[in-house]
Write a protein that holds these residues in place. Structure first.
Motif, PDB file in Angstrom:
ATOM      1  N   PRO A 133      -7.125 -34.193  50.653  1.00 10.66           N
ATOM      2  CA  PRO A 133      -6.133 -34.698  51.606  1.00 10.66           C
ATOM      3  C   PRO A 133      -6.350 -36.181  51.889  1.00 10.66           C
ATOM      4  N   ARG A 177      -1.234 -33.981  52.897  1.00  8.28           N
ATOM      5  CA  ARG A 177      -2.082 -32.943  52.333  1.00  8.28           C
ATOM      6  C   ARG A 177      -1.221 -31.790  51.839  1.00  8.28           C
ATOM      7  N   PHE A 178      -1.751 -31.061  50.863  1.00 11.66           N
ATOM      8  CA  PHE A 178      -1.079 -29.851  50.407  1.00 11.66           C
ATOM      9  C   PHE A 178      -1.166 -28.832  51.533  1.00 11.66           C
ATOM     10  N   GLY A 179      -0.026 -28.247  51.841  1.00 11.06           N
ATOM     11  CA  GLY A 179       0.084 -27.403  53.022  1.00 11.06           C
ATOM     12  C   GLY A 179       0.789 -28.145  54.141  1.00 11.06           C
ATOM     13  N   GLY A 180       0.918 -29.458  53.981  1.00  9.55           N
ATOM     14  CA  GLY A 180       1.603 -30.278  54.973  1.00  9.55           C
ATOM     15  C   GLY A 180       2.547 -31.223  54.279  1.00  9.55           C
ATOM     16  N   LEU A 181       2.492 -32.493  54.641  1.00  8.88           N
ATOM     17  CA  LEU A 181       3.393 -33.466  54.048  1.00  8.88           C
ATOM     18  C   LEU A 181       2.820 -34.013  52.745  1.00  8.88           C
ATOM     19  N   ASP A 190      12.157 -33.849  53.357  1.00 14.50           N
ATOM     20  CA  ASP A 190      10.927 -33.111  53.606  1.00 14.50           C
ATOM     21  C   ASP A 190      10.891 -31.758  52.925  1.00 14.50           C
ATOM     22  N   ASN A 222       3.510 -27.558  46.422  1.00 12.50           N
ATOM     23  CA  ASN A 222       3.221 -27.641  47.852  1.00 12.50           C
ATOM     24  C   ASN A 222       3.886 -26.503  48.615  1.00 12.50           C
ATOM     25  N   TYR A 277       1.567 -23.695  49.095  1.00  5.16           N
ATOM     26  CA  TYR A 277       0.565 -23.940  50.132  1.00  5.16           C
ATOM     27  C   TYR A 277       1.174 -23.847  51.523  1.00  5.16           C
ATOM     28  N   ARG A 278       2.441 -24.155  51.636  1.00  5.07           N
ATOM     29  CA  ARG A 278       3.063 -24.169  52.957  1.00  5.07           C
ATOM     30  C   ARG A 278       3.510 -22.796  53.409  1.00  5.07           C
ATOM     31  N   ILE A 334      -6.073 -27.563  43.797  1.00  2.00           N
ATOM     32  CA  ILE A 334      -5.101 -28.588  44.208  1.00  2.00           C
ATOM     33  C   ILE A 334      -5.156 -28.712  45.719  1.00  2.00           C
ATOM     34  N   GLY A 335      -5.225 -29.892  46.208  1.00  6.87           N
ATOM     35  CA  GLY A 335      -5.138 -30.107  47.654  1.00  6.87           C
ATOM     36  C   GLY A 335      -6.459 -30.402  48.315  1.00  6.87           C
ATOM     37  N   ALA A 336      -7.500 -29.704  47.876  1.00  8.37           N
ATOM     38  CA  ALA A 336      -8.810 -29.918  48.476  1.00  8.37           C
ATOM     39  C   ALA A 336      -9.872 -29.371  47.538  1.00  8.37           C
TER      40      ALA A 336
END
Lengths: 259, 263
Positions: A202, A221-225, B110, B153, B156-157, B199-201
């Motif tokens: 992130p 971040r993935f899961g967010g914006l 968005d 994404n 993940y969301r 991916i992401g973290a």
């Protein structure tokens, strides 16, 4: 913090001053329509295994009025590298007979074909200048997602090397967090669609200028914006972030190989 | 830690028992060759904008011996949703005349088309707590990378919703870190190529069983090790991680549509 400049001169028809400071790596997916232009810009041209099939089969299609054999002779890779399980025997024989260097190696699960080609370029002891070439890679995207992810990881694993992944639709470059970035756009060739993607980790704070929806110390971040479907508004974009980001911008659908 | 089970029954022939617990979303890329099979499995079928062009143009190509108009009538989306800047007017009119519900909305930076479709499914009366619809999406990969990243994404969301992204080459699913995962493979349909992608973290510790190169409290991160070009060794894979991961596995190049209809 030092500034890192990015431009896409490899998409501009060659002129004498472009100084061939590029290396091209062709992987095993459909060739982007501007492949001949990249080839002209490159000082060193590699095919990763089945990428040689693509050069052999598809480059002549870009020159329908010319003899296929002439085209194949003209666009001869310097090196073919990989485990040779995708390249066709007839293609291999053809380029071997032309003098292309073939480097056969066993499959290593920790490195992709792109990785192997980059190592070759970086560690090329034959020519000091070759090790500093900026790398343009086609065919790294699409197909199997684990391949694509491995190729994106190559950008993160070689942050000191300029690598650009190219497809018909877009290009991708790593923006290391250690630098402020200035990205220069030729609007006739690139954009307007773009994005900044925090693939590996992130970002607590990213700041940009020149985009339709600029970020100002914005968290991503993935899961967010994640900044996708953004638009470039100016010819110069700046990015500063606390995290490594992937920059991506669309390539316009025209034929830049026409002079 | 609760176990989350994954299977790919949507790639098996549809029958009464498969209970139509899927929703299908078609985005604007080439249709995978098994799209008719996914369609049969789905209780709810949506096209996101230009995805309707794909159904109109490409589905008849899977049935070369049948009349195109018959095919287009048979494979009629329930809903077409998006900002309508990609769908062709002739395609829009065709499906409108068949009774497809069209939901026109302005572009929102968005949310992707996939996002908008998932929200529709979540709010649909067909989607109940007692039998939540699992979502299958085609056309989310390839093309522009920022589109693809936005679609990843989406997984993940919506970690509470089972979403599978599908292409001709592979599928992708999110493995949320809050569960242990059991992935059941039909070897005739899936594999052997697979990967686990942080991916992401980064992931400090991931442990697997059933892979050629299993991980044992192994660290994975971009810039370091990412499990790609791995191979499935058996029919059951387990994964446990401190980080959300994307699971991806290759889809075998055969025509599962051959089993669609008997006789």
């Amino acid at each position: 913090m030092e500034v890192m400049f990015h431009s896409s001169s490899f998409l501009i028809p060659t002129d004498k001053t472009s100084a061939t400071r590029y290396a091209v790596v062709v992987l095993n997916q459909n060739l982007p329509r501007f492949t001949p232009l990249l080839w002209e810009h490159a000082k060193l041209r590699l095919c990763a295994d089945g990428g040689a099939n693509r050069i052999y089969d598809e480059l002549p299609l870009f020159f329908p009025n010319e003899d296929a054999l002439l085209i194949r002779n003209r666009y001869k890779p310097d090196v073919i590298k990989g485990d040779m399980d995708s390249i066709r025997p007839d293609v291999l024989d053809f380029y071997v007979s032309l003098g292309t260097k073939v480097i056969d190696e066993s499959h290593d699960q920790d490195t992709t074909d792109l990785d192997k080609c980059i190592s070759y370029i970086r560690h090329s002891t034959l020519n000091q200048e070759s090790s500093k070439l900026q790398i343009l890679a086609t065919g790294a995207l699409g197909g199997r997602f684990d391949h694509e992810a491995g190729n994106l990881n190559v950008l993160y694993r070689h942050p000191d090397t300029r690598i650009t992944l190219l497809s018909d639709d877009c290009l991708i470059q790593l923006l290391p967090k250690t630098h402020r970035h200035e990205i220069h756009i030729q609007p006739s060739l690139l954009g307007p669609h773009c994005g900044l993607i925090p693939v590996g980790a992130p970002s607590a704070k990213t700041t940009t200028t020149g985009l339709q929806w600029d970020l100002t110390d914005t968290e991503m971040r993935f899961g967010g914006l994640v900044s996708t479907s953004n638009l470039v508004k100016r010819d110069k974009i700046t990015v500063e972030s606390d995290s490594d980001l992937l920059w991506t911008i669309s390539i316009k659908k025209q034929d830049p190989t026409r002079p």
